[in-house]
Design a protein around this motif. Sequence first.
Motif: not given
Length: 398
Positions: A48, A108-109
Motif C-alpha cells: 500500500l 485499501s488504507w
Amino acid sequence: MASTPTLLAAAEAPVPRRILPVITVSQFAGTSLWFAVNAVMPELQRELGLPASAVGSLTSAVQLGFIAGTLVFALLAIADRWSARAVFLLCALAGAACTVLAATLPPSWTLLLVLRALTGFFLAGIYPVGMKIAASWYTRGLGNALGLMVGALMLGTAAPHALRALGTHWPWQQVMWAVAALAAAGGLLLYALVPDGPGARKPAGLHFTGLACIWRDAKVRASVGGYFGHMWELYTFWVLVPAIVGTRLAGSAQSWGSFAVIGLGAVGSVLGGLAVRRVGSARVAGFFIAGSGACCLLAPWALHAGDVVFALWLLAWGFTVSPDSPQFSALTALNAPREAVGSVLTLVNCIGFSISVLSIELFVRLAQTLPLERLLPWLGLGPVVGLVLLRPLLKSRA
C-alpha cells in the motif's frame, strides 16, 4: 434474586477443573486478533506504500474501536444484563469476520482502518468479558485466575508474530486468515464448555452508582490509578518492540524475537498469580510495575550495551511490563459492587485504553524523529505515577 446463603454456597462450591483452562485458551485465541496487522506490517507497507508511522495509526484504530466498544458495553451493562459467554462468542466471531474481510477485500488504507476499528470494538466483548466470566466462577483466588488469563492475552498478542515467523513465505493474507480462525475457535470453545458462573448476577437496569465507585471508593481508586499508569506504558511498548528488536535482528529472527519479548509476559503473569497467595495482589502489582519502570529508565544504557546485556534487558522488560495488569483487575473486581463488576471492569478498560491511544500516537510519531534512547525513558512516567497511586493498597497489604 438468590438469597445470600445461596450465593455463598455457590461461591464455595468446587469449580470444575476444565473452567479455567478453557477460559484461558479461549482468551488467548480471541485476543490474537489484537496485533494481527502488526505482524504483517512490512508486507502491507510495501503493498500500500504506507509510511513507517502507519503501524501506530492501525494500532490506535484498534484501541479507539476498543474504547468505543467498552464505553457502549459499560453504559448498557451488556456483560451484566446478558449471558457473558454468549457475548464472548458473538464478539469473537464478529472480530474474526472483520479480520477475514481485511485480508480478502481489495487492499485499501481507509477500509483497513475501519475494519481494525471494528475489530477493536468487538475485542471489548472478549478481553474484559473474559475477566467477567472468570470473576463469576472464582470469588476466591481471582488474582491467580486472572494471572493465567492475562498470560493468555500476552500469548495471544504475541501469536501473530509467531505465525509470521513460522510462515515466512506465506502471503500476509494467510497470516490474517489463520488468526481469524484461531479467534473463532476460541469463542466456540468457551461457549460450548463454560456455562455462566454461579457468581453471575443480572441487575434489573443500569448501575451508574456502581460505576461511581471508580472515583468514590478509595480501594478501587487506588487499583484503577495503578492500572492507568500501567496502560501509558504497555501497548506503546508492544508497538515499539519490533523496532527495538530490529536494532539487532531482521527477518524471521526479528519476528521470533518480538514473539519472545511479548510472550514472556505470560510467564510473568502466571508466576505473579501464584505469588498472590503469599503476598497479595497489590504487592505483586507493585513489584511488576516498579520493574518495568526501571527497564524504561535503563533504556539509554541498554540500547548501546553488548548483545547479551541488551537481550537480558529487553526480555526483563517483556517479563515485567504486563503481569501487573491482572492484579489491578483482580483488585478492582474484588472491591467493586458485585452487581456492577462487569460494567466497572469494562469502563476502567475504556479509560485505560484511551490513555494507551494517546501514548501510542505520541511515541510512534516522536520515534520518527527522536532516537529510541531518548524516547523510551518517558514510558517510565506511567509506572512511576501508577506506583504512587497504588500506595494505599500497598500499605493495606491487599
